[in-house]
Design a protein around this motif. Structure first.
Motif, PDB file in Angstrom:
ATOM      1  N   HIS A  46       0.861  -1.179   0.000  1.00  0.00           N
ATOM      2  CA  HIS A  46       0.000   0.000   0.000  1.00  0.00           C
ATOM      3  C   HIS A  46       0.897   1.228   0.000  1.00  0.00           C
ATOM      4  O   HIS A  46       2.106   1.137   0.169  1.00  0.00           O
ATOM      5  N   MET A  47       0.284   2.385  -0.220  1.00  0.00           N
ATOM      6  CA  MET A  47       1.022   3.634  -0.089  1.00  0.00           C
ATOM      7  C   MET A  47       0.265   4.504   0.887  1.00  0.00           C
ATOM      8  O   MET A  47      -0.865   4.920   0.610  1.00  0.00           O
ATOM      9  N   SER A  48       0.853   4.685   2.048  1.00  0.00           N
ATOM     10  CA  SER A  48       0.226   5.488   3.112  1.00  0.00           C
ATOM     11  C   SER A  48      -1.204   5.040   3.393  1.00  0.00           C
ATOM     12  O   SER A  48      -2.100   5.851   3.605  1.00  0.00           O
ATOM     13  N   GLY A  49      -1.432   3.728   3.346  1.00  0.00           N
ATOM     14  CA  GLY A  49      -2.740   3.179   3.698  1.00  0.00           C
ATOM     15  C   GLY A  49      -3.781   3.264   2.603  1.00  0.00           C
ATOM     16  O   GLY A  49      -4.962   3.069   2.870  1.00  0.00           O
ATOM     17  N   THR A  50      -3.366   3.534   1.360  1.00  0.00           N
ATOM     18  CA  THR A  50      -4.326   3.578   0.257  1.00  0.00           C
ATOM     19  C   THR A  50      -4.018   2.474  -0.745  1.00  0.00           C
ATOM     20  O   THR A  50      -2.887   2.005  -0.846  1.00  0.00           O
ATOM     21  N   ASN A  51      -5.040   2.078  -1.486  1.00  0.00           N
ATOM     22  CA  ASN A  51      -4.898   0.994  -2.477  1.00  0.00           C
ATOM     23  C   ASN A  51      -4.242  -0.242  -1.850  1.00  0.00           C
ATOM     24  O   ASN A  51      -3.303  -0.811  -2.390  1.00  0.00           O
ATOM     25  N   ASN A  52      -4.773  -0.658  -0.712  1.00  0.00           N
ATOM     26  CA  ASN A  52      -4.209  -1.795   0.016  1.00  0.00           C
ATOM     27  C   ASN A  52      -4.461  -3.091  -0.740  1.00  0.00           C
ATOM     28  O   ASN A  52      -5.597  -3.397  -1.092  1.00  0.00           O
ATOM     29  N   VAL A  53      -3.380  -3.845  -0.981  1.00  0.00           N
ATOM     30  CA  VAL A  53      -3.489  -5.116  -1.700  1.00  0.00           C
ATOM     31  C   VAL A  53      -2.633  -6.165  -1.004  1.00  0.00           C
ATOM     32  O   VAL A  53      -1.732  -5.851  -0.240  1.00  0.00           O
ATOM     33  N   ALA A  54      -2.939  -7.407  -1.322  1.00  0.00           N
ATOM     34  CA  ALA A  54      -2.129  -8.533  -0.853  1.00  0.00           C
ATOM     35  C   ALA A  54      -1.864  -9.440  -2.037  1.00  0.00           C
ATOM     36  O   ALA A  54      -2.659  -9.513  -2.974  1.00  0.00           O
ATOM     37  N   ALA A  67       0.585 -19.806 -12.583  1.00  0.00           N
ATOM     38  CA  ALA A  67      -0.842 -20.032 -12.826  1.00  0.00           C
ATOM     39  C   ALA A  67      -1.631 -20.062 -11.516  1.00  0.00           C
ATOM     40  O   ALA A  67      -2.841 -19.864 -11.512  1.00  0.00           O
ATOM     41  N   GLU A  68      -0.948 -20.296 -10.409  1.00  0.00           N
ATOM     42  CA  GLU A  68      -1.597 -20.367  -9.094  1.00  0.00           C
ATOM     43  C   GLU A  68      -1.536 -19.049  -8.314  1.00  0.00           C
ATOM     44  O   GLU A  68      -2.089 -18.955  -7.226  1.00  0.00           O
ATOM     45  N   TYR A  69      -0.860 -18.038  -8.833  1.00  0.00           N
ATOM     46  CA  TYR A  69      -0.759 -16.749  -8.139  1.00  0.00           C
ATOM     47  C   TYR A  69      -2.147 -16.123  -8.021  1.00  0.00           C
ATOM     48  O   TYR A  69      -2.973 -16.237  -8.913  1.00  0.00           O
ATOM     49  N   ARG A  70      -2.363 -15.421  -6.912  1.00  0.00           N
ATOM     50  CA  ARG A  70      -3.619 -14.721  -6.688  1.00  0.00           C
ATOM     51  C   ARG A  70      -3.323 -13.355  -6.069  1.00  0.00           C
ATOM     52  O   ARG A  70      -2.310 -13.164  -5.412  1.00  0.00           O
ATOM     53  N   LYS A  71      -4.246 -12.417  -6.253  1.00  0.00           N
ATOM     54  CA  LYS A  71      -4.113 -11.111  -5.624  1.00  0.00           C
ATOM     55  C   LYS A  71      -5.433 -10.740  -4.969  1.00  0.00           C
ATOM     56  O   LYS A  71      -6.489 -11.184  -5.411  1.00  0.00           O
ATOM     57  N   PHE A  72      -5.331  -9.956  -3.919  1.00  0.00           N
ATOM     58  CA  PHE A  72      -6.502  -9.552  -3.149  1.00  0.00           C
ATOM     59  C   PHE A  72      -6.503  -8.036  -3.015  1.00  0.00           C
ATOM     60  O   PHE A  72      -5.504  -7.453  -2.605  1.00  0.00           O
ATOM     61  N   GLU A 168       9.336 -12.886  -4.414  1.00  0.00           N
ATOM     62  CA  GLU A 168       8.347 -12.958  -5.490  1.00  0.00           C
ATOM     63  C   GLU A 168       6.992 -12.451  -5.002  1.00  0.00           C
ATOM     64  O   GLU A 168       6.286 -11.752  -5.729  1.00  0.00           O
ATOM     65  N   ALA A 169       6.612 -12.778  -3.766  1.00  0.00           N
ATOM     66  CA  ALA A 169       5.356 -12.266  -3.196  1.00  0.00           C
ATOM     67  C   ALA A 169       5.418 -10.741  -3.116  1.00  0.00           C
ATOM     68  O   ALA A 169       4.445 -10.050  -3.431  1.00  0.00           O
ATOM     69  N   HIS A 170       6.564 -10.209  -2.725  1.00  0.00           N
ATOM     70  CA  HIS A 170       6.757  -8.766  -2.636  1.00  0.00           C
ATOM     71  C   HIS A 170       6.643  -8.122  -4.019  1.00  0.00           C
ATOM     72  O   HIS A 170       5.927  -7.130  -4.195  1.00  0.00           O
ATOM     73  N   SER A 175       3.544  -4.905  -7.917  1.00  0.00           N
ATOM     74  CA  SER A 175       3.071  -4.717  -9.297  1.00  0.00           C
ATOM     75  C   SER A 175       1.549  -4.526  -9.322  1.00  0.00           C
ATOM     76  O   SER A 175       1.042  -3.694 -10.080  1.00  0.00           O
ATOM     77  N   TYR A 176       0.812  -5.246  -8.481  1.00  0.00           N
ATOM     78  CA  TYR A 176      -0.639  -5.068  -8.416  1.00  0.00           C
ATOM     79  C   TYR A 176      -0.983  -3.699  -7.834  1.00  0.00           C
ATOM     80  O   TYR A 176      -1.863  -2.989  -8.331  1.00  0.00           O
TER      81      TYR A 176
END
Length: 183
Positions: A46-54, A67-72, A168-170, A175-176
Motif C-alpha cells: 500500500h502507499m500510506s494506507g491507500t490501495n491496500n493489496v495482498a 498459474a496459481e498466483y492470486r491477488k486480493f 516474489e510475493a513482494h 506490481s498489483y
C-alpha cells in the motif's frame, strides 16, 4: 590403481537435486510433517494506507507456479499491515476458496507481528497449517509458538528458497499495487 568415479549432472538434474535438498531442509528446520511441495507466499502492499493489496504466490516443488498466483484488493482501510494480513488469511481460507489446494507451508513476508496476525486468522478458522514468516532486515525466520528465530545457515538452500518465495510475493504485490494506483 583406484578408479575415480565422476558424477556428471545436467543443469536440469542439478536444479532438481537443489530443489529437493531445499525442500528437505525446510522440512527438517521447520519440523514439518513432510517436504513442503506447495509453498504459498504472502505480502501486503500500500502507499500510506491507500490501495491496500495482498499477493499470494505459489512455489510447487520449489518452482514458481504462476498459474496459481492470486491477488486480493483489501477491504480494511488505513496503514495496518497486521489487520491486512489477518484479512488476507481469512479471505484465502474462507469458504469462497475451498477449491484451491491446501498449502504445505504458508510463508508470510514480515516478522512476528505479521506472523501473529496470520496465525490468529487460522485459529479463528480452526485451521492448522504450517506457517512461517521471513523478516527482511536480517533474514530471520519465525514460526508460531517459538520466541526465537529458527536459525538457517546464510548459504542454506532452504533459506534461499524462502527468500525467493518472499521476494516474489513482494514483487507481485507491488506490481498489483502500482496497477491500481495508475488507474
Amino acid at each position: 590403481r583406484e578408479l575415480q568415479k565422476q558424477i556428471v549432472f545436467s543443469d536440469r538434474e542439478f536444479m532438481d537435486i537443489s530443489k529437493d535438498q531445499a525442500l528437505a531442509g525446510l522440512q527438517q528446520l521447520l519440523t514439518l510433517p513432510g517436504a513442503p511441495r506447495r509453498i504459498e507466499g504472502y505480502d501486503i502492499s500500500h502507499m500510506s494506507g491507500t490501495n491496500n493489496v495482498a499477493s499470494m504466490v505459489v512455489a510447487t516443488n520449489g518452482v514458481a507456479d504462476k498459474a496459481e498466483y492470486r491477488k486480493f484488493k483489501l477491504q480494511i482501510p488505513g496503514n495496518n499491515d497486521f489487520a491486512h494480513m489477518n484479512e488476507t488469511m481469512l479471505r484465502r481460507f474462507s469458504g469462497k476458496h475451498l477449491d484451491w489446494p491446501k498449502p504445505d507451508l504458508l510463508l508470510i513476508d514480515g516478522g512476528k507481528g505479521q506472523l501473529g496476525a496470520a496465525s490468529q486468522a487460522l485459529k479463528d478458522l480452526k485451521l492448522k497449517l504450517p506457517l512461517a514468516s521471513l523478516a527482511k532486515r536480517i533474514e530471520e525466520v519465525f514460526v508460531p509458538g517459538k520466541r526465537a528465530a529458527v536459525i538457517f545457515s546464510r548459504d542454506s538452500l532452504a533459506l534461499k528458497l524462502l527468500q525467493r518465495v518472499r521476494d516474489e510475493a513482494h514483487r507481485f504485490a507491488i506490481s498489483y499495487h502500482r496497477l491500481l494506483r495508475s488507474k
